[in-house]
Design a protein around this motif. Structure first.
Motif, PDB file in Angstrom:
ATOM      1  N   TYR A  76     -10.748  51.375 -37.209  1.00 31.20           N
ATOM      2  CA  TYR A  76     -10.096  51.889 -35.996  1.00 31.20           C
ATOM      3  C   TYR A  76     -10.954  51.451 -34.815  1.00 31.20           C
ATOM      4  CZ  TYR A  76      -8.563  55.156 -32.407  1.00 31.20           C
ATOM      5  OH  TYR A  76      -8.118  55.713 -31.234  1.00 31.20           O
ATOM      6  N   LEU A  77     -10.334  50.750 -33.872  1.00 32.58           N
ATOM      7  CA  LEU A  77     -11.037  50.246 -32.702  1.00 32.58           C
ATOM      8  C   LEU A  77     -10.357  50.790 -31.434  1.00 32.58           C
ATOM      9  CD1 LEU A  77     -11.369  46.488 -33.739  1.00 32.58           C
ATOM     10  CD2 LEU A  77     -13.053  48.308 -34.089  1.00 32.58           C
ATOM     11  N   ARG A  78     -11.179  51.128 -30.426  1.00 35.87           N
ATOM     12  CA  ARG A  78     -10.629  51.576 -29.144  1.00 35.87           C
ATOM     13  C   ARG A  78     -11.429  50.926 -28.014  1.00 35.87           C
ATOM     14  NH1 ARG A  78     -10.571  57.766 -27.170  1.00 35.87           N
ATOM     15  NH2 ARG A  78     -12.766  57.274 -26.751  1.00 35.87           N
ATOM     16  N   GLU A  79     -10.698  50.323 -27.098  1.00 39.76           N
ATOM     17  CA  GLU A  79     -11.324  49.704 -25.934  1.00 39.76           C
ATOM     18  C   GLU A  79     -10.913  50.494 -24.685  1.00 39.76           C
ATOM     19  OE1 GLU A  79     -10.406  45.585 -25.729  1.00 39.76           O
ATOM     20  OE2 GLU A  79     -10.729  45.256 -27.870  1.00 39.76           O
ATOM     21  N   ASP A 268     -15.598  33.419 -49.751  1.00 44.76           N
ATOM     22  CA  ASP A 268     -14.463  34.339 -49.842  1.00 44.76           C
ATOM     23  C   ASP A 268     -13.771  34.444 -48.483  1.00 44.76           C
ATOM     24  OD1 ASP A 268     -15.020  34.800 -52.486  1.00 44.76           O
ATOM     25  OD2 ASP A 268     -16.224  36.603 -52.093  1.00 44.76           O
ATOM     26  N   VAL A 269     -12.503  34.793 -48.530  1.00 46.43           N
ATOM     27  CA  VAL A 269     -11.696  34.955 -47.321  1.00 46.43           C
ATOM     28  C   VAL A 269     -11.398  36.435 -47.144  1.00 46.43           C
ATOM     29  CG1 VAL A 269      -9.479  34.431 -46.227  1.00 46.43           C
ATOM     30  CG2 VAL A 269     -10.694  32.658 -47.509  1.00 46.43           C
ATOM     31  N   THR A 270     -11.482  36.888 -45.902  1.00 45.17           N
ATOM     32  CA  THR A 270     -11.136  38.273 -45.599  1.00 45.17           C
ATOM     33  C   THR A 270      -9.865  38.277 -44.753  1.00 45.17           C
ATOM     34  OG1 THR A 270     -13.451  38.955 -45.642  1.00 45.17           O
ATOM     35  CG2 THR A 270     -11.889  40.417 -44.539  1.00 45.17           C
ATOM     36  N   LEU A 271      -8.807  38.865 -45.281  1.00 45.63           N
ATOM     37  CA  LEU A 271      -7.517  38.955 -44.607  1.00 45.63           C
ATOM     38  C   LEU A 271      -7.415  40.298 -43.894  1.00 45.63           C
ATOM     39  CD1 LEU A 271      -4.663  37.811 -44.035  1.00 45.63           C
ATOM     40  CD2 LEU A 271      -3.955  38.892 -46.200  1.00 45.63           C
ATOM     41  N   THR A 272      -7.046  40.245 -42.600  1.00 49.19           N
ATOM     42  CA  THR A 272      -6.941  41.462 -41.796  1.00 49.19           C
ATOM     43  C   THR A 272      -5.527  41.596 -41.261  1.00 49.19           C
ATOM     44  OG1 THR A 272      -9.265  41.302 -41.151  1.00 49.19           O
ATOM     45  CG2 THR A 272      -7.828  42.700 -39.795  1.00 49.19           C
ATOM     46  N   ILE A 273      -4.949  42.752 -41.458  1.00 49.64           N
ATOM     47  CA  ILE A 273      -3.616  43.073 -40.955  1.00 49.64           C
ATOM     48  C   ILE A 273      -3.702  44.423 -40.262  1.00 49.64           C
ATOM     49  CG2 ILE A 273      -1.215  43.517 -41.532  1.00 49.64           C
ATOM     50  CD1 ILE A 273      -1.566  41.741 -43.968  1.00 49.64           C
ATOM     51  N   GLY A 274      -3.125  44.494 -39.012  1.00 49.80           N
ATOM     52  CA  GLY A 274      -3.192  45.758 -38.304  1.00 49.80           C
ATOM     53  C   GLY A 274      -2.185  45.844 -37.173  1.00 49.80           C
ATOM     54  N   SER A 275      -2.385  46.843 -36.339  1.00 46.26           N
ATOM     55  CA  SER A 275      -1.493  47.098 -35.210  1.00 46.26           C
ATOM     56  C   SER A 275      -2.339  47.475 -34.005  1.00 46.26           C
ATOM     57  CB  SER A 275      -0.513  48.208 -35.551  1.00 46.26           C
ATOM     58  OG  SER A 275       0.275  48.542 -34.433  1.00 46.26           O
ATOM     59  N   GLN A 276      -1.983  46.907 -32.838  1.00 46.38           N
ATOM     60  CA  GLN A 276      -2.724  47.177 -31.606  1.00 46.38           C
ATOM     61  C   GLN A 276      -1.766  47.720 -30.546  1.00 46.38           C
ATOM     62  OE1 GLN A 276      -4.194  43.992 -28.803  1.00 46.38           O
ATOM     63  NE2 GLN A 276      -6.176  44.625 -29.722  1.00 46.38           N
ATOM     64  N   ARG A 277      -2.204  48.779 -29.855  1.00 47.55           N
ATOM     65  CA  ARG A 277      -1.396  49.372 -28.756  1.00 47.55           C
ATOM     66  C   ARG A 277      -2.160  49.241 -27.441  1.00 47.55           C
ATOM     67  NH1 ARG A 277       2.689  52.664 -27.323  1.00 47.55           N
ATOM     68  NH2 ARG A 277       2.324  54.077 -25.543  1.00 47.55           N
ATOM     69  N   ASP A 278      -1.471  48.672 -26.475  1.00 46.78           N
ATOM     70  CA  ASP A 278      -2.026  48.527 -25.127  1.00 46.78           C
ATOM     71  C   ASP A 278      -1.316  49.531 -24.229  1.00 46.78           C
ATOM     72  OD1 ASP A 278      -2.892  47.781 -22.599  1.00 46.78           O
ATOM     73  OD2 ASP A 278      -2.934  45.644 -23.101  1.00 46.78           O
ATOM     74  N   ASP A 279      -2.052  50.513 -23.698  1.00 42.89           N
ATOM     75  CA  ASP A 279      -1.439  51.554 -22.870  1.00 42.89           C
ATOM     76  C   ASP A 279      -0.889  50.988 -21.553  1.00 42.89           C
ATOM     77  OD1 ASP A 279      -2.048  53.308 -24.810  1.00 42.89           O
ATOM     78  OD2 ASP A 279      -3.710  54.275 -23.782  1.00 42.89           O
ATOM     79  N   GLN A 280      -1.581  49.966 -21.011  1.00 43.27           N
ATOM     80  CA  GLN A 280      -1.085  49.401 -19.743  1.00 43.27           C
ATOM     81  C   GLN A 280       0.255  48.729 -19.924  1.00 43.27           C
ATOM     82  OE1 GLN A 280      -4.190  46.813 -18.345  1.00 43.27           O
ATOM     83  NE2 GLN A 280      -5.389  48.501 -17.437  1.00 43.27           N
ATOM     84  N   LEU A 281       0.454  48.044 -21.041  1.00 49.85           N
ATOM     85  CA  LEU A 281       1.733  47.374 -21.305  1.00 49.85           C
ATOM     86  C   LEU A 281       2.734  48.309 -21.980  1.00 49.85           C
ATOM     87  CD1 LEU A 281       0.426  43.908 -22.574  1.00 49.85           C
ATOM     88  CD2 LEU A 281       1.169  44.534 -20.263  1.00 49.85           C
ATOM     89  N   ALA A 282       2.255  49.398 -22.453  1.00 50.47           N
ATOM     90  CA  ALA A 282       3.093  50.429 -23.097  1.00 50.47           C
ATOM     91  C   ALA A 282       3.885  49.877 -24.266  1.00 50.47           C
ATOM     92  CB  ALA A 282       4.017  51.079 -22.063  1.00 50.47           C
ATOM     93  N   HIS A 283       3.251  49.063 -25.068  1.00 51.90           N
ATOM     94  CA  HIS A 283       3.912  48.616 -26.300  1.00 51.90           C
ATOM     95  C   HIS A 283       2.844  48.269 -27.348  1.00 51.90           C
ATOM     96  CE1 HIS A 283       2.889  44.601 -24.739  1.00 51.90           C
ATOM     97  NE2 HIS A 283       3.073  44.173 -25.989  1.00 51.90           N
ATOM     98  N   ARG A 284       3.289  48.123 -28.587  1.00 45.32           N
ATOM     99  CA  ARG A 284       2.408  47.849 -29.737  1.00 45.32           C
ATOM    100  C   ARG A 284       2.713  46.454 -30.270  1.00 45.32           C
ATOM    101  NH1 ARG A 284      -0.577  51.114 -32.792  1.00 45.32           N
ATOM    102  NH2 ARG A 284       0.321  52.947 -31.748  1.00 45.32           N
ATOM    103  N   GLN A 285       1.636  45.790 -30.716  1.00 45.60           N
ATOM    104  CA  GLN A 285       1.810  44.451 -31.264  1.00 45.60           C
ATOM    105  C   GLN A 285       1.018  44.302 -32.551  1.00 45.60           C
ATOM    106  OE1 GLN A 285       0.383  41.645 -28.384  1.00 45.60           O
ATOM    107  NE2 GLN A 285      -1.588  42.665 -28.114  1.00 45.60           N
ATOM    108  N   ALA A 286       1.501  43.415 -33.395  1.00 45.50           N
ATOM    109  CA  ALA A 286       0.858  43.183 -34.693  1.00 45.50           C
ATOM    110  C   ALA A 286      -0.438  42.382 -34.507  1.00 45.50           C
ATOM    111  CB  ALA A 286       1.791  42.453 -35.629  1.00 45.50           C
ATOM    112  N   VAL A 287      -1.404  42.670 -35.446  1.00 41.34           N
ATOM    113  CA  VAL A 287      -2.688  41.953 -35.470  1.00 41.34           C
ATOM    114  C   VAL A 287      -2.859  41.337 -36.847  1.00 41.34           C
ATOM    115  CG1 VAL A 287      -5.195  42.141 -35.271  1.00 41.34           C
ATOM    116  CG2 VAL A 287      -3.725  43.494 -33.766  1.00 41.34           C
TER     117      VAL A 287
END
Length: 413
Positions: A76-79, A268-287
Motif C-alpha cells: 500500500y503506497l500513499r503520496e 527471477d521476474v517479479t510481476l506487479t498488478i495493482g490499482s492507483q487512485r489520484d484524488d486530483q483527477l478523481a479516478h482510478r487507474q490500473a498499475v
C-alpha cells in the motif's frame, strides 16, 4: 560344529565372579538374551539410529517445503497527505521463478532425503554388525572365564600332587614352589578373564540399551558359524553395498546442487498488478509492473564452480567407496576362511590330543614317571590350544560381522 558341545550359557557362578554379584539369597529369574533379541533391542533403542531416523524425517519435510511457490507481496503506497491531492496505490507483487529453480530445489531436497534414508540404513547395518561383534566377544569372554576356572582347578590339583610328593620325600620342595607359582598365575589369569568379561558385557549392554548384569547370553550359535557366500558372489554384492549406495546418492545430491546453482543464474521476474487512485483527477487507474534483476555484478559463478567441484569430489568418493567395499569384503572373506579353518583344526585335532596328553602326564606325575615341569608344559599346551580355539572362533565371528557391515545380511531378517 567347530567345538565340542558344552554349556551354552555362562554359569551363574561365573557371572557372580565377573560382575561382583553375591551368590547368597534366592536366585533371580534370568531371561537369556540371544543374538536376534540383542539386534532388535539395539535397533529400537540405540540413540545414533534414532538420530538418523529423525534426520530422515526432517529431510522428508524439507522435500514437501521445497515444492512451495514463493508468497506474493501486498503493498500500500500513499503520496501526499492532504485530502484532494493524495495519490494511493494498492498492488500485489508475485515473484516468478525462471530457469527451473523450483524443480531444481525439489531435486536437491529429494537428494538430501535419499541421502538421509541411506545414512539411516547404513547406520542400522553397521549397528547390526557391532552387535554381532559385541555379542560373541562377550559370549567367548564367558567361555574364557570357564577355561580360566578349569585352569585354576587343574593347577590346584597339581599343587596338591606336588605337596604330596614333597611330603613323601620323592621330589624336591622346589617342585611344590613351582606348582604354587603356576596356581597363582592361573588365579591371575582368571581375574583378567573376569575383567574382560565385564568389559565385554558392558560394551554389549551399551549397544542394546540395558545393563546385562542379570542376563545370561543364549549362545548356542557360538559353536556353529553361519555360512558365508563364495567370494565371487560377495564381490557382486559389493557393487550394491549400502556404503556404495550412499556414495552414489551423495553424487546425485551434489549433481542436484550444481543444477540448482546453474538455475540460479537465471534472474527471477517479479510481476506487479495493482490499482492507483489520484484524488486530483478523481479516478482510478490500473498499475502493471515487471521487475527483472540485471545480472551485471553477480551471476552466481562462484557458487556454481563450488558445486561442480563438490560433484567431482563426490564422484571420486564413489570410486573410493566401491574400491573399499571390494577390498574390505575380499579381506573379510579371507579372514573368515582362515579363522574357521583354524577353529575347526583346533577343535577336532589339537585340543582333544592336548587334553589326553595333559591327563596322561598328570597321572604319570602322580606315579613318579614325569617331573612337574612336564605337567606344567602339558597343561600350558592344552590350555593354550583351548584359548587359541576360542580366539579363532572370535576372529571368525568378527570377520563375519565385517562381511555383514559391508554387504549386509545374505537374507533380510
Amino acid at each position: 560344529m567347530f567345538i565340542q558341545p558344552g554349556r551354552r550359557f555362562v554359569p551363574a557362578v561365573v557371572l557372580a565372579l565377573a560382575c561382583g554379584i553375591a551368590a547368597a539369597g534366592e536366585p533371580a529369574t534370568v531371561i537369556p538374551l540371544d543374538l536376534p533379541a540383542a539386534i532388535a533391542l539395539a535397533a529400537e533403542r540405540h540413540p545414533a539410529l534414532r538420530a538418523a531416523a529423525h534426520e530422515a524425517s526432517a529431510s522428508a519435510a524439507a522435500v514437501e517445503q521445497a515444492g512451495r511457490l514463493p508468497n506474493p507481496e501486498l503493498a500500500y503506497l500513499r503520496e501526499g497527505h492532504r485530502a484532494g491531492s493524495r495519490t494511493t496505490t494498492v498492488q500485489v507483487s508475485q515473484p516468478l521463478e525462471l530457469g527451473g529453480k523450483r524443480k531444481a530445489r525439489i531435486a536437491v531436497a529429494q537428494g538430501a532425503f535419499d541421502l538421509a534414508a541411506s545414512e539411516h540404513a547404513l547406520r542400522r547395518q553397521a549397528l547390526r554388525a557391532d552387535v554381532i561383534d559385541a555379542f560373541y566377544t562377550a559370549l567367548i569372554a564367558g567361555e574364557r572365564v570357564q577355561l580360566a576356572q578349569a585352569t585354576v582347578e587343574l593347577a590346584g590339583k597339581g599343587l596338591q600332587a606336588a605337596d604330596g610328593r614333597v611330603a613323601a620325600g620323592k621330589v624336591s620342595p622346589v617342585e611344590a614352589s613351582k606348582a604354587r607359582v603356576a596356581h597363582a598365575d592361573a588365579r591371575a589369569e582368571l581375574a583378567r578373564a573376569a575383567a574382560d568379561l565385564v568389559i565385554a558385557r558392558n560394551a554389549l549392554g551399551a549397544l542394546v540399551g540395558e545393563p546385562l548384569e542379570a542376563r545370561e547370553l543364549a549362545g548356542g550359535a557360538v559353536d556353529a558359524l553361519p555360512p558365508v557366500e563364495a567370494l565371487p558372489a560377495l564381490l557382486q554384492r559389493a557393487a550394491v553395498a549400502l556404503s556404495v549406495r550412499r556414495a552414489r546418492q551423495q553424487l546425485t545430491y551434489r549433481q542436484a546442487q550444481a543444477d540448482a546453482e546453474r538455475a540460479a543464474r537465471m534472474p527471477d521476474v517479479t510481476l506487479t498488478i495493482g490499482s492507483q487512485r489520484d484524488d486530483q483527477l478523481a479516478h482510478r487507474q490500473a498499475v502493471v509492473g515487471l521487475a527483472i534483476p540485471l545480472p551485471l555484478f553477480d551471476r552466481n559463478g562462484g557458487n556454481l564452480a563450488a558445486a561442480v567441484a563438490r560433484t567431482d569430489g563426490a564422484r571420486a568418493e564413489l570410486e573410493a567407496a566401491e574400491l573399499a567395499a571390494h577390498t574390505g569384503l575380499a579381506a573379510a572373506h579371507l579372514r573368515y576362511g582362515q579363522a574357521r579353518g583354524e577353529a575347526l583344526l583346533l577343535a577336532q585335532d589339537v585340543v582333544p590330543e592336548a587334553r589326553n596328553v595333559h591327563a596322561l602326564t598328570l597321572k604319570g606325575f602322580e606315579y613318579g614317571k614325569f617331573t612337574f615341569l612336564d605337567v606344567l608344559d602339558a597343561q600350558r599346551t592344552y590350555f593354550q590350544a583351548r584359548a587359541r580355539q576360542w580366539q579363532a572362533m572370535l576372529d571368525a565371528w568378527r570377520a563375519h560381522a565385517d562381511i555383514e557391515r559391508l554387504a549386509g545380511p545374505a537374507q533380510s531378517d
